[in-house]
Design an enzyme around this catalytic site. Structure first.
Site, PDB file in Angstrom:
ATOM      1  N   GLY A   1       4.489   1.730 -11.064  1.00  0.00           N
ATOM      2  CA  GLY A   1       3.575   2.868 -11.116  1.00  0.00           C
ATOM      3  C   GLY A   1       3.480   3.550 -12.460  1.00  0.00           C
TER       4      GLY A   1
ATOM      5  CD1 TRP B   1      -2.412  -1.765   0.048  1.00  0.00           C
ATOM      6  CD2 TRP B   1      -3.383  -0.738   1.791  1.00  0.00           C
ATOM      7  NE1 TRP B   1      -3.676  -2.276   0.183  1.00  0.00           N
ATOM      8  CE2 TRP B   1      -4.295  -1.676   1.247  1.00  0.00           C
ATOM      9  CE3 TRP B   1      -3.781   0.012   2.895  1.00  0.00           C
ATOM     10  CZ2 TRP B   1      -5.591  -1.863   1.765  1.00  0.00           C
ATOM     11  CZ3 TRP B   1      -5.054  -0.182   3.424  1.00  0.00           C
ATOM     12  CH2 TRP B   1      -5.949  -1.101   2.851  1.00  0.00           C
ATOM     13  CE  LYS B   2       4.452   1.175  -4.310  1.00  0.00           C
ATOM     14  NZ  LYS B   2       4.969   1.583  -5.607  1.00  0.00           N
TER      15      LYS B   2
ATOM     16  N   GLY C   1       1.371  -2.855  -6.250  1.00  0.00           N
ATOM     17  CA  GLY C   1       1.276  -1.555  -5.593  1.00  0.00           C
ATOM     18  C   GLY C   1      -0.104  -0.959  -5.791  1.00  0.00           C
ATOM     19  N   GLY C   2      -0.225  -0.087  -6.784  1.00  0.00           N
ATOM     20  CA  GLY C   2      -1.457   0.685  -7.013  1.00  0.00           C
ATOM     21  C   GLY C   2      -2.721  -0.167  -7.014  1.00  0.00           C
TER      22      GLY C   2
END
Ligand code: PGA
Length: 251
Positions: free
Chosen positions: A174, A12-13, A234-235
């Site tokens: 990303g 999730w960063k 990620g995203g």
């Protein structure tokens, strides 16, 4: 070759607030009902959410992890979190060596190795990230670079049960870009061979994740590539439906 259970890990960063626990709970419920595919599932939220996230995942197959750890167990290191603290909060995995930390925090291979070692010592599983920049790939140095990252950042005590390698080309993170499936296949075969050289044992058991712009639409093809044993997302992991769709693509 024995079947290796895939791992689908969401990173999730620096995203998510307490309200986001509802998303983790939703994924956990689908997983608990047996509707999330066969892969091991992991979400690495920001550290502020690890305790609450791990509480809603009790008695479900969804695991919770951290995104970084310090090299020591405790002490005067303002702002840092140690591996035992993360484990105490409910994490079972930690990501180390993510390219954003290597770039933004000047993390060297030696530091990444020390963090991975600290995590293993604390009883955490490790996702060790490696990956080249676009410039290195275009110059034909991608394998040399990733080989050096592996040589210098893999702890000596690496074991397939507790360490996973994630190949994340920096230029694919990303951006919506991914390498050709041939390039992913040859890098994963290369990493597999390197681990066999380092550890001199049957490295078929080590798991290798691909990460960088993984989406529901490309996950099935990526998961078909030899030596790809899961994905680091990620995203797309911020959307529970997308994360679950990717999970179901991983056998
Ligand atoms: P992305 O990020 O899926 O948004 O490209 C992957 C990662 O940084 O782990």
């Amino acid at each position: 070759m024995a079947h290796i259970r895939s791992l689908v890990a969401g990173n999730w960063k620096m995203n998510g607030h307490r309200s986001s626990i509802a998303d983790i709970e939703a994924i956990a419920k689908v997983a608990a009902a047996g509707n999330a595919g066969m892969a091991e599932l992991l979400i690495c939220p920001p550290a502020t959410l690890i305790m609450a996230a791990s509480q809603v995942c009790i008695d479900t197959p969804l695991l919770i992890g951290a995104q970084d750890c310090h090299v020591t167990t405790h002490g005067a290191y303002t702002g840092n979190l140690s591996a035992p603290m993360l484990k105490d909060a409910g994490a079972s995995y930690v990501i180390v060596g993510h390219s954003e930390r290597r770039a933004d925090h000047d993390e060297s291979n030696a530091l990444v190795c020390a963090k991975a070692t600290a995590a293993l010592d604390a009883g955490l599983n490790v996702i060790l990230c490696v990956g080249e920049t676009l410039e290195l790939r275009e110059k034909g140095h991608a394998e040399d670079f990733v080989g050096q990252q592996l040589a210098q950042s893999l702890p000596e005590k690496s074991h397939p049960a507790s360490l996973v390698v994630a190949y994340e080309p920096v230029w694919a993170i990303g951006t919506g870009l991914i390498p050709s499936f041939e390039d992913i296949a040859s890098m994963h075969a290369f990493m597999h061979d390197r681990l066999e050289q380092f550890f001199g044992r049957n490295t078929n058991a080590f798991r290798f994740l691909y990460g960088g712009s993984v989406k529901p639409s490309n996950a099935p093809d990526i998961m078909n590539i030899p030596h790809v044993n899961g994905t680091l997302v990620g995203g797309a992991s911020l959307n529970p439906q997308d994360f679950l769709a990717i999970a179901r693509a991983c056998l």
